[in-house]
Structure formats: structure tokens, C-alpha cells
Design a protein around this motif. Structure first.
Motif, PDB file in Angstrom:
ATOM      1  N   HIS A 222     -11.612   8.462  -1.121  1.00  0.00           N
ATOM      2  CA  HIS A 222     -10.914   9.313  -0.170  1.00  0.00           C
ATOM      3  C   HIS A 222     -11.636   9.362   1.164  1.00  0.00           C
ATOM      4  CE1 HIS A 222      -8.170  10.838  -3.192  1.00  0.00           C
ATOM      5  NE2 HIS A 222      -9.200  10.919  -4.011  1.00  0.00           N
ATOM      6  N   ARG A 223     -10.890   9.746   2.192  1.00  0.00           N
ATOM      7  CA  ARG A 223     -11.515   9.937   3.494  1.00  0.00           C
ATOM      8  C   ARG A 223     -10.851  11.132   4.179  1.00  0.00           C
ATOM      9  NH1 ARG A 223      -7.573  10.739   5.574  1.00  0.00           N
ATOM     10  NH2 ARG A 223      -5.951   9.370   6.392  1.00  0.00           N
TER      11      ARG A 223
ATOM     12  N   ILE B  59     -11.096  -4.413  -1.974  1.00  0.00           N
ATOM     13  CA  ILE B  59     -10.936  -3.262  -1.079  1.00  0.00           C
ATOM     14  C   ILE B  59     -12.286  -2.764  -0.564  1.00  0.00           C
ATOM     15  CG2 ILE B  59     -10.116  -0.862  -0.904  1.00  0.00           C
ATOM     16  CD1 ILE B  59      -7.953  -1.542  -2.951  1.00  0.00           C
ATOM     17  N   VAL B  60     -12.474  -2.771   0.771  1.00  0.00           N
ATOM     18  CA  VAL B  60     -13.676  -2.168   1.357  1.00  0.00           C
ATOM     19  C   VAL B  60     -13.374  -0.695   1.604  1.00  0.00           C
ATOM     20  CG1 VAL B  60     -15.239  -2.131   3.339  1.00  0.00           C
ATOM     21  CG2 VAL B  60     -14.498  -4.309   2.372  1.00  0.00           C
ATOM     22  N   ASP B  61     -12.344  -0.403   2.412  1.00  0.00           N
ATOM     23  CA  ASP B  61     -11.810   0.954   2.524  1.00  0.00           C
ATOM     24  C   ASP B  61     -10.419   0.862   3.135  1.00  0.00           C
ATOM     25  OD1 ASP B  61     -11.808   1.430   5.475  1.00  0.00           O
ATOM     26  OD2 ASP B  61     -13.968   1.244   5.267  1.00  0.00           O
ATOM     27  N   THR B  62      -9.591   1.856   2.876  1.00  0.00           N
ATOM     28  CA  THR B  62      -8.215   1.804   3.393  1.00  0.00           C
ATOM     29  C   THR B  62      -8.108   2.468   4.763  1.00  0.00           C
ATOM     30  OG1 THR B  62      -7.540   3.862   2.343  1.00  0.00           O
ATOM     31  CG2 THR B  62      -7.212   1.829   1.069  1.00  0.00           C
ATOM     32  N   ASN B  63      -9.256   2.875   5.345  1.00  0.00           N
ATOM     33  CA  ASN B  63      -9.194   3.525   6.665  1.00  0.00           C
ATOM     34  C   ASN B  63      -8.472   2.648   7.672  1.00  0.00           C
ATOM     35  OD1 ASN B  63     -10.658   5.567   5.652  1.00  0.00           O
ATOM     36  ND2 ASN B  63     -12.590   4.965   6.612  1.00  0.00           N
TER      37      ASN B  63
ATOM     38  N   ILE C  51      -7.956  -3.575   5.227  1.00  0.00           N
ATOM     39  CA  ILE C  51      -8.459  -2.920   4.010  1.00  0.00           C
ATOM     40  C   ILE C  51      -9.666  -3.683   3.466  1.00  0.00           C
ATOM     41  CG2 ILE C  51      -7.888  -2.430   1.584  1.00  0.00           C
ATOM     42  CD1 ILE C  51      -5.065  -1.681   2.542  1.00  0.00           C
ATOM     43  N   LYS C  52      -9.716  -4.978   3.754  1.00  0.00           N
ATOM     44  CA  LYS C  52     -10.850  -5.797   3.297  1.00  0.00           C
ATOM     45  C   LYS C  52     -12.017  -5.727   4.277  1.00  0.00           C
ATOM     46  CE  LYS C  52      -7.418  -8.983   1.766  1.00  0.00           C
ATOM     47  NZ  LYS C  52      -6.888 -10.306   2.078  1.00  0.00           N
ATOM     48  N   ASN C  53     -11.882  -4.905   5.329  1.00  0.00           N
ATOM     49  CA  ASN C  53     -12.932  -4.746   6.334  1.00  0.00           C
ATOM     50  C   ASN C  53     -13.195  -3.266   6.582  1.00  0.00           C
ATOM     51  OD1 ASN C  53     -13.564  -7.544   7.728  1.00  0.00           O
ATOM     52  ND2 ASN C  53     -11.397  -7.518   7.240  1.00  0.00           N
TER      53      ASN C  53
END
Ligand code: AP5
Ligand code: NA
Length: 347
Positions: free
Chosen positions: A132-133, A293-297, A332-334
Motif C-alpha cells: 500500500h501507499r 512488480i516494483v510498486d504501483t505508484n 509498475i516495473k519501475n
């Protein structure tokens, strides 16, 4: 090469230029500041120590942010030819502004910042807890944006010269008159005006200016939580599903009736919904594995960036949405809303 042939300045965006200060924090950090784990809020006085704490105690990373700037940077990356997108927003006179200016330039975004002499550049705390973020934006200088900036002769010219306009819902908290000005220009010239619901708090607390601009909006973007927040604030039936909310969104009053409104609603790894008139089309999302997935931010911002990159080239909605999904999948991969390498979108 990937480079397309689209003229400079065809797309104008307005928003909050923010520097993201991102760090992984324990749950008690959020609790201490009365924050939820998957939220987006505006900083109040009690949140102000967050930014220094992140820098001093949590090895924070600094990344270019601000929702519209993110989308324009992604659009530029895919278009592969600089200065197609023009950006307006307000920054301070400091090192953070220099970073944002340099990131915009490197990405090929033609940023024309208004500069506040006495207010620091805005920042956004990105508090990561597992998957989460939680976002806490301290708009600072971004909140000082005034319509005077759009009235500068060069900027008036830039607005007249564009054929497409994109503004976030986030900008409704800053300067509705500027939004109305751009929307009216788009309308007078019969050019598409695109907007984003941006965050649930916009529908909860800024519904009046949002409804003022809605008649001008040709394409409205949002995710599930934002669409539900809009529906709730409108008093629409609580059991409405996303398709029904989309149909109601496109049916809201519109000035240019010759070009019915379109709603594009994302739902994470579930299909993107394209709602026009009474029809709902689904566009599948390629699921990513956990280790990809690195993050979905920034996924939502990247989706819009990919969409815009094709839309300004006159591509079909089908191509625009597939490119949106491509761009979101890539970022998402970054880390954050950043990209790497050359774009690999194939129409
Ligand atoms: P943040 O909210 O992190 O970014 P976002 O772009 O909105 O991304 P989300 O992860 O929230 O995505 P979404 O929920 O919108 O979309 P969805 O999950 O449906 O915000 C980041 C930026 O906001 C920061 O840079 C910050 O500066 C800025 N900001 C905060 N407050 C601000 C303010 N007041 N003013 C201005 N800026 C502000 O997904 C979209 C698409 O992603 C999907 O359709 C799909 O293609 C893809 N996707 C999502 N999940 C998956 C998955 N698991 N697998 C494959 N694809 C996926
Ligand atoms: Na979002």
C-alpha cells in the motif's frame, strides 16, 4: 525509432508540480499522523513534520511527481519527440524547483512554471507500507498558481496553439478559474478537454467546482475508489456498480452535445472500462507476476500518459487505451512514476 510526427505544443496540461518524497514506513508512522494506508490527502498543519522525518529517519527517495506532470512525462517518453506537451503549474524558488525543471526537460515536457518568490516548491509524501501507499501532498507553492500566469501573452498563445487539454481533479483545490478558462477555450474551439477524478477527497470536498467544469469535459478518467466517491457524493444508489456509475457520468449535463462524454475507468489489474452512451467495453490488463512488480505508484497517471500519447496523434480509443495499459504496466516495473529504456508499445 519510435519517434512519431506530431507537432510541438499540441497538448496543454495544468496541475500541481510536486516533488515526491518516498519511503517505506512502519504502520505506527501512519497511525501517529492519523492516516490510512491507501489514501491521498492534502497536508494539514499536523502533517508538516512528516517530510523532515522521512528525510532524516527513513532514507527517503526524491522523485519527480505531481499527477499531471507524471502523465505528461510518460506521454513524452512514448511520443519520443520533445515539447509536444506543455505544462503549467507553480513552483518556488529553490532546489526542489530546479530538480523538477530538470526532470521535465529531460523527459521532453515543455514546462512553464509560475514562480512564487516566498513559498517553497510543493512536495508529496509517499508513505509505503507493504503493497500500500498513502499520499500526503503539501502543495505549498503549487497552491499559489493564479490565472495571471495563463494570461501572460506567451502562455495565452500556447493555450490557443494547443489542440488537446488535460487537467487533474487535484487542480480544483488550487485554481478553478484557471480550469474554467482552459475549458472555455477548448469549448470555443471545439477541442477535446480531458479531466481526471484524481482522488476520492476531490468528489467529497470539491464537488461544486467539479460540477461547474463537468459540462466541458469530453473525457473523464478515474479509478474504482474515485468513481464510487463521486457516486456517493451525488447520492446515486449505493449498490451502483462501476458500469452504472460510468453511464451516469457520461449522462451528466454537457455543453457540446455533438460530442458525447466518454468515461474511462481503471480497476487495477481488472479490465479498463470504456463507457460511451449506453455501451460499456472492456479492455483486459496483462497481469504482472509478484516479482515483476516494483510498486504501483503512478499507475493511474501512467495510464493517462499512455492514453494521451496516442490520443494527440488522432489514434482510435482502442489504441489509446491499450497504450495506457502498456504504459501503466511499464511504470509498475519501475520505482514511482518513472520509466526505463525505450518504449515498446506496438499498436
Ligand atoms: P498514485 O495514486 O500513486 O498514482 P496513480 O497514478 O493514481 O496510481 P495508482 O496506483 O493509485 O493507480 P490507480 O488506482 O489510479 O489506477 P489503477 O490501480 O486502476 O499517485 C502518484 C502521484 O500523485 C504522485 O506522484 C503525487 O505527486 C501525485 N499527487 C498526490 N497528491 C496530489 C495532489 N494533491 N496534486 C497533484 N498531484 C498529487 O491502475 C491503473 C492501470 O494500471 C490499470 O488500468 C492497469 O493498466 C495498471 N495496473 C494496475 N495494477 C496492476 C497490476 N497489479 N498488474 C498489471 N497492471 C496493473
Ligand atoms: Na490514482
Amino acid at each position: 525509432s519510435n519517434s512519431s510526427n506530431v507537432r510541438e505544443g499540441i497538448l496543454v496540461g495544468c496541475g500541481n508540480p510536486l516533488l515526491d518524497i518516498s519511503a517505506t514506513v512502519p504502520m505506527h508512522f501512519l497511525e501517529r499522523y492519523g492516516m490510512k494506508e491507501d489514501d491521498a490527502i492534502l497536508a494539514e498543519e499536523r502533517h508538516m513534520p512528516i517530510y523532515r522525518e522521512l528525510a532524516e529517519d527513513y532514507q527517503a527517495e526524491y522523485l519527480a511527481g505531481g499527477s499531471v506532470q507524471n502523465s505528461l512525462r510518460i506521454a513524452q517518453w512514448i511520443i519520443g519527440q520533445p515539447n509536444v506537451a506543455v505544462f503549467f503549474g507553480c513552483v518556488g524558488k529553490d532546489k526542489f524547483a530546479d530538480i523538477l525543471r530538470e526532470k521535465a526537460r529531460a523527459a521532453g515536457v515543455d514546462a512553464h512554471y509560475q514562480v512564487s518568490e516566498d513559498t517553497p516548491t510543493g512536495t508529496c509524501a509517499v508513505l509505503i507500507t507493504g503493497t500500500h501507499r498513502s499520499l500526503c501532498a503539501n502543495l505549498a507553492a503549487a497552491n499559489k498558481f493564479t490565472i495571471d500566469h495563463l494570461e501572460e501573452p506567451e502562455n495565452r498563445h500556447r493555450i490557443e496553439n494547443a489542440l488537446y487539454y488535460y487537467i487533474s481533479g487535484f487542480f480544483l483545490t488550487v485554481n478553478p478559474p484557471s480550469i474554467m478558462r482552459v475549458a472555455a477555450t477548448a469549448h470555443a474551439k471545439q477541442r477535446p478537454f480531458l479531466m481526471n477524478l484524481s482522488a476520492p477527497f476531490i468528489s467529497q470536498y470539491f464537488m461544486t467546482p467539479l460540477l461547474d467544469v463537468m459540462p466541458y469535459v469530453d473525457i473523464i478518467f478515474g479509478n474504482e475508489a474515485e468513481a464510487h466517491a463521486f457516486a456517493t457524493a451525488q447520492g446515486w444508489p449505493a449498490d451502483n456498480d462501476l458500469r452504472e456509475i460510468g453511464k451516469r457520468l457520461v449522462a451528466l449535463n454537457k455543453l457540446n452535445t455533438g460530442r458525447p462524454r466518454i468515461a474511462i475507468l481503471t480497476q487495477g489489474c481488472d479490465p479498463v472500462l470504456l463507457i460511451q452512451h449506453d455501451s460499456v467495453q472492456e479492455f483486459p490488463v496483462t497481469r504482472l507476476t509478484v516479482d515483476e512488480i516494483v510498486d504501483t505508484n503512478g499507475a493511474g497517471d501512467a495510464f493517462v500518459g499512455g492514453f494521451l500519447s496516442q490520443f494527440v496523434q488522432g489514434k482510435s480509443l482502442d489504441v489509446c487505451i491499450r497504450c495506457g495499459n502498456y504504459a501503466a504496466g511499464h511504470i509498475i516495473k519501475n520505482p514511482g512514476c518513472t520509466y526505463s529504456g525505450s518504449p515498446e508499445f506496438v499498436e
